[in-house]
Design a protein around this motif. Structure first.
Motif, PDB file in Angstrom:
ATOM      1  N   HIS A   1       0.856  -1.181   0.000  1.00 45.82           N
ATOM      2  CA  HIS A   1       0.000   0.000   0.000  1.00 45.82           C
ATOM      3  C   HIS A   1       0.891   1.229   0.000  1.00 45.82           C
ATOM      4  CE1 HIS A   1      -3.583  -2.371   0.656  1.00 45.82           C
ATOM      5  NE2 HIS A   1      -2.877  -3.065   1.535  1.00 45.82           N
ATOM      6  N   ILE A   2       0.504   2.210  -0.744  1.00 45.48           N
ATOM      7  CA  ILE A   2       1.273   3.448  -0.841  1.00 45.48           C
ATOM      8  C   ILE A   2       1.182   4.234   0.456  1.00 45.48           C
ATOM      9  CG2 ILE A   2       1.433   5.649  -2.084  1.00 45.48           C
ATOM     10  CD1 ILE A   2       0.328   4.033  -4.560  1.00 45.48           C
ATOM     11  N   SER A   3      -0.008   4.325   0.997  1.00 52.72           N
ATOM     12  CA  SER A   3      -0.212   5.061   2.250  1.00 52.72           C
ATOM     13  C   SER A   3      -0.158   4.100   3.435  1.00 52.72           C
ATOM     14  CB  SER A   3      -1.573   5.774   2.230  1.00 52.72           C
ATOM     15  OG  SER A   3      -2.628   4.824   2.266  1.00 52.72           O
ATOM     16  N   ASN A   4      -0.018   4.671   4.614  1.00 51.54           N
ATOM     17  CA  ASN A   4      -0.119   3.882   5.845  1.00 51.54           C
ATOM     18  C   ASN A   4      -1.604   3.724   6.139  1.00 51.54           C
ATOM     19  OD1 ASN A   4      -0.256   2.839   8.391  1.00 51.54           O
ATOM     20  ND2 ASN A   4       1.159   4.291   9.320  1.00 51.54           N
ATOM     21  N   THR A   5      -2.153   2.589   5.796  1.00 49.52           N
ATOM     22  CA  THR A   5      -3.594   2.388   5.939  1.00 49.52           C
ATOM     23  C   THR A   5      -4.051   2.469   7.391  1.00 49.52           C
ATOM     24  OG1 THR A   5      -3.278  -0.014   5.950  1.00 49.52           O
ATOM     25  CG2 THR A   5      -3.763   1.023   3.821  1.00 49.52           C
ATOM     26  N   PHE A   6      -3.145   2.231   8.335  1.00 50.60           N
ATOM     27  CA  PHE A   6      -3.509   2.303   9.747  1.00 50.60           C
ATOM     28  C   PHE A   6      -3.582   3.735  10.262  1.00 50.60           C
ATOM     29  CE2 PHE A   6      -1.982  -2.008   9.219  1.00 50.60           C
ATOM     30  CZ  PHE A   6      -3.030  -2.710   9.781  1.00 50.60           C
ATOM     31  N   ALA A   7      -3.111   4.677   9.472  1.00 49.78           N
ATOM     32  CA  ALA A   7      -3.203   6.090   9.831  1.00 49.78           C
ATOM     33  C   ALA A   7      -4.405   6.746   9.157  1.00 49.78           C
ATOM     34  CB  ALA A   7      -1.924   6.821   9.432  1.00 49.78           C
TER      35      ALA A   7
END
Length: 138
Positions: A97-103
């Protein structure tokens, strides 16, 4: 070594879509950079906005490629079918994933793929793909 990069919905809009999250470079431009940098690896790339097409690409990669780098995008959080496809094949899959999905939003904290993946890389922008390639080289 042959690796197939499979991208899910809306990743065809990279470079245009929410650049503060996804950056300003198209995936096609980034993919050419990867091919230039990793000449010893045969890299393939496909993107689809359709869940069934992604499942087909995962299934068709089995025994043709040495591994898959999969960014199922929003389908990560909703598709039991994509998770089942990853579980059913005999080659390793790295979920990226490009972004931090947990954020991000709470619903993005769930993945139907992670349980079956060799590993998960997230939050490093497009570099997440390069880290996945490097993981296959070890």
């Amino acid at each position: 070594m042959k690796l197939n990069i499979i991208n899910g919905p809306n990743l065809n809009l990279l470079g245009k879509r929410e650049p503060e999250i996804y950056g300003g470079k198209s995936f096609e431009d980034y993919f050419r950079e990867l091919q230039f940098k990793y000449t010893a690896i045969e890299l393939s790339y496909v993107q689809s906005n359709l869940e069934g097409e992604l499942i087909t690409h995962i299934q068709e990669s089995d025994e043709v490629y040495d591994g898959i780098i999969l960014n199922a995008a929003a389908y990560t959080h909703t598709s039991v079918g994509i998770g089942d496809a990853v579980a059913a094949i005999g080659i390793p899959v790295i979920e990226v994933h490009i972004s931090n999905t947990f954020a991000r939003e709470e619903f993005r904290h769930q993945s139907y793929i992670s349980k079956y993946a060799k590993g998960v890389i997230l939050g490093f922008g497009l570099q997440s793909y390069e880290l996945a390639i490097q993981s296959f080289m070890k």
